[in-house]
Design a protein around this motif. Structure first.
Motif, PDB file in Angstrom:
ATOM      1  N   GLU B  81       0.869  -1.457   0.173  1.00 40.04           N
ATOM      2  CA  GLU B  81       0.156   0.434  -0.044  1.00 40.04           C
ATOM      3  C   GLU B  81       1.148   1.217   0.178  1.00 40.04           C
ATOM      4  O   GLU B  81       0.723   2.615  -0.395  1.00 40.04           O
ATOM      5  CB  GLU B  81      -1.069  -0.023   1.466  1.00 40.04           C
ATOM      6  CG  GLU B  81      -1.978  -0.703   1.394  1.00 40.04           C
ATOM      7  CD  GLU B  81      -2.758  -1.531   2.434  1.00 40.04           C
ATOM      8  OE1 GLU B  81      -2.510  -0.558   3.902  1.00 40.04           O
ATOM      9  OE2 GLU B  81      -3.376  -1.966   2.529  1.00 40.04           O
ATOM     10  N   GLU B  82       2.228   0.756   0.998  1.00 37.70           N
ATOM     11  CA  GLU B  82       2.913   2.120   0.488  1.00 37.70           C
ATOM     12  C   GLU B  82       4.131   2.317  -0.685  1.00 37.70           C
ATOM     13  O   GLU B  82       4.683   0.995  -0.747  1.00 37.70           O
ATOM     14  CB  GLU B  82       3.513   2.683   1.863  1.00 37.70           C
ATOM     15  CG  GLU B  82       2.224   2.800   2.998  1.00 37.70           C
ATOM     16  CD  GLU B  82       2.942   2.910   4.072  1.00 37.70           C
ATOM     17  OE1 GLU B  82       4.059   3.397   4.057  1.00 37.70           O
ATOM     18  OE2 GLU B  82       2.835   2.514   5.294  1.00 37.70           O
ATOM     19  N   ARG B 135       1.582   9.034 -10.250  1.00 37.49           N
ATOM     20  CA  ARG B 135       0.574   9.522 -10.150  1.00 37.49           C
ATOM     21  C   ARG B 135      -0.247   9.106 -10.848  1.00 37.49           C
ATOM     22  O   ARG B 135      -1.192   9.342 -11.401  1.00 37.49           O
ATOM     23  CB  ARG B 135       0.971  11.010  -9.353  1.00 37.49           C
ATOM     24  CG  ARG B 135       1.222  10.681  -8.323  1.00 37.49           C
ATOM     25  CD  ARG B 135       1.012  11.824  -7.277  1.00 37.49           C
ATOM     26  NE  ARG B 135       1.251  12.040  -5.661  1.00 37.49           N
ATOM     27  CZ  ARG B 135       0.533  10.684  -4.905  1.00 37.49           C
ATOM     28  NH1 ARG B 135      -0.453  10.685  -5.196  1.00 37.49           N
ATOM     29  NH2 ARG B 135       1.054  11.003  -4.065  1.00 37.49           N
ATOM     30  N   LYS B 142      -3.263   2.154  -5.210  1.00 40.84           N
ATOM     31  CA  LYS B 142      -2.828   3.303  -4.050  1.00 40.84           C
ATOM     32  C   LYS B 142      -1.620   4.258  -4.483  1.00 40.84           C
ATOM     33  O   LYS B 142      -0.263   3.737  -3.889  1.00 40.84           O
ATOM     34  CB  LYS B 142      -2.629   1.680  -2.868  1.00 40.84           C
ATOM     35  CG  LYS B 142      -3.649   0.682  -3.058  1.00 40.84           C
ATOM     36  CD  LYS B 142      -3.834   0.393  -1.174  1.00 40.84           C
ATOM     37  CE  LYS B 142      -4.618  -0.856  -1.529  1.00 40.84           C
ATOM     38  NZ  LYS B 142      -4.683  -2.405  -2.219  1.00 40.84           N
ATOM     39  N   LYS B 143      -2.430   4.762  -3.937  1.00 44.19           N
ATOM     40  CA  LYS B 143      -1.171   6.336  -4.183  1.00 44.19           C
ATOM     41  C   LYS B 143      -1.397   7.491  -2.965  1.00 44.19           C
ATOM     42  O   LYS B 143      -0.935   8.665  -3.360  1.00 44.19           O
ATOM     43  CB  LYS B 143      -1.545   6.980  -5.564  1.00 44.19           C
ATOM     44  CG  LYS B 143      -1.352   6.101  -6.733  1.00 44.19           C
ATOM     45  CD  LYS B 143      -2.098   6.848  -8.350  1.00 44.19           C
ATOM     46  CE  LYS B 143      -1.451   5.540  -8.814  1.00 44.19           C
ATOM     47  NZ  LYS B 143      -2.601   6.454 -10.271  1.00 44.19           N
ATOM     48  N   ASP B 144      -2.041   6.505  -1.749  1.00 47.26           N
ATOM     49  CA  ASP B 144      -1.750   7.938  -0.956  1.00 47.26           C
ATOM     50  C   ASP B 144      -0.743   7.379   0.084  1.00 47.26           C
ATOM     51  O   ASP B 144      -0.179   9.126   0.113  1.00 47.26           O
ATOM     52  CB  ASP B 144      -2.896   7.025   0.597  1.00 47.26           C
ATOM     53  CG  ASP B 144      -4.116   7.265  -0.102  1.00 47.26           C
ATOM     54  OD1 ASP B 144      -4.520   7.549  -1.137  1.00 47.26           O
ATOM     55  OD2 ASP B 144      -4.987   6.632   0.603  1.00 47.26           O
ATOM     56  N   SER B 145       0.110   7.447  -0.041  1.00 47.02           N
ATOM     57  CA  SER B 145       1.984   7.199   0.384  1.00 47.02           C
ATOM     58  C   SER B 145       2.577   6.931  -0.463  1.00 47.02           C
ATOM     59  O   SER B 145       3.489   5.168  -0.486  1.00 47.02           O
ATOM     60  CB  SER B 145       1.681   6.204   1.479  1.00 47.02           C
ATOM     61  OG  SER B 145       3.218   6.180   2.235  1.00 47.02           O
TER      62      SER B 145
END
Lengths: 162, 162
Positions: B81-82, B135, B142-145
């Motif tokens: 996820e990161e 991005r 998953k691009k939150d982190s």
């Protein structure tokens, strides 16, 4: 605290005992190409120290065009002469096919990747395929030592593919 | 004894103390994308242990199509996820341009690569470019982190690019 924050905190401790800089060209003149798998610690498994070898990794440890790019730079600009390929047992690449993975992405996003996912059914056979791709490349000049191995995630041993 | 033979001998010692297998999905749900540089020991520099993170590496640590492929597999099939991007100071990619490198290959082999060499002039700027490529990808969900750093080969420290 995120996982990334943890890694940044770990780095502060690492840098306290760090002595650099080392020379840019790899001291052992080796480039390692390995799978990205979390269980394959290339430094631990091969006893590599800082400054000794280039380490190139992707999903599967397959010899993609980007790996040929990296090996070309490694040999032509930074003097490496030997190549070590490492696939491993229980690889994620054994769990799907390109067709089904790309269809699932298309169904989720509306866009089908132009790239191959590079799934494979047999790590030994894919090591041989990776060696064949390097031997077939006009851009990688040094091919006298291109050797491939499969890392066993249960035992930590690498076995050479012949 | 070749350098490859040395690494094989080192592996025999490593496997003596090895306890496996660990689970396939990375425990910290992190994928690291780093330059192949020999002085950047990703396990040491980030305090990573076996089983914790995917490690993807190429010449420059640039986000190529192959890195997008690897990140897509990492997130969609193996739960990461990161994303942590690491370039570094004194990088070999700062020492040439794509045009001159590709011309030298053409002069040596008669064939000009179809791929970009991906040389860059500023590690911080190329970290930003790498983040922008992630991005912009429809395939990496998953691009939150997505955080980028430059590793200093003199001090061992990573500094975040903002």
């Amino acid at each position: 605290m995120s996982a990334t924050d943890e890694l940044v905190a770990n780095n502060a401790r690492y840098s306290e005992g760090f002595e650099g800089p080392l020379p840019l060209p790899p001291a052992k003149k080796v480039a390692v190409v390995a799978c990205m798998d979390a269980r394959l610690n290339v430094y631990g498994a091969l006893g590599l120290q800082e400054g000794e070898a280039h380490v190139i990794r992707n999903a599967g440890g397959v010899v993609s065009e980007d790996v040929i790019r990296s090996l070309t730079i490694s040999q032509r600009l930074l003097g490496t002469e030997e190549i070590v390929l490492i696939h491993h047992t229980d690889c994620g690449m054994l769990t799907f096919t390109d067709d089904e993975f790309k269809l699932s992405i298309q169904q989720d996003t509306g866009v089908k990747p132009t790239w191959a996912a590079e799934a494979f059914a047999d790590p030994q056979e894919d090591v041989r395929q990776s060696i064949a791709r390097i031997r077939n490349s006009p851009f990688v000049p040094k091919k006298d030592s291109v050797r491939g191995f499969v890392f066993d995630v249960a035992t930590g041993r690498i076995d050479e593919v012949v």
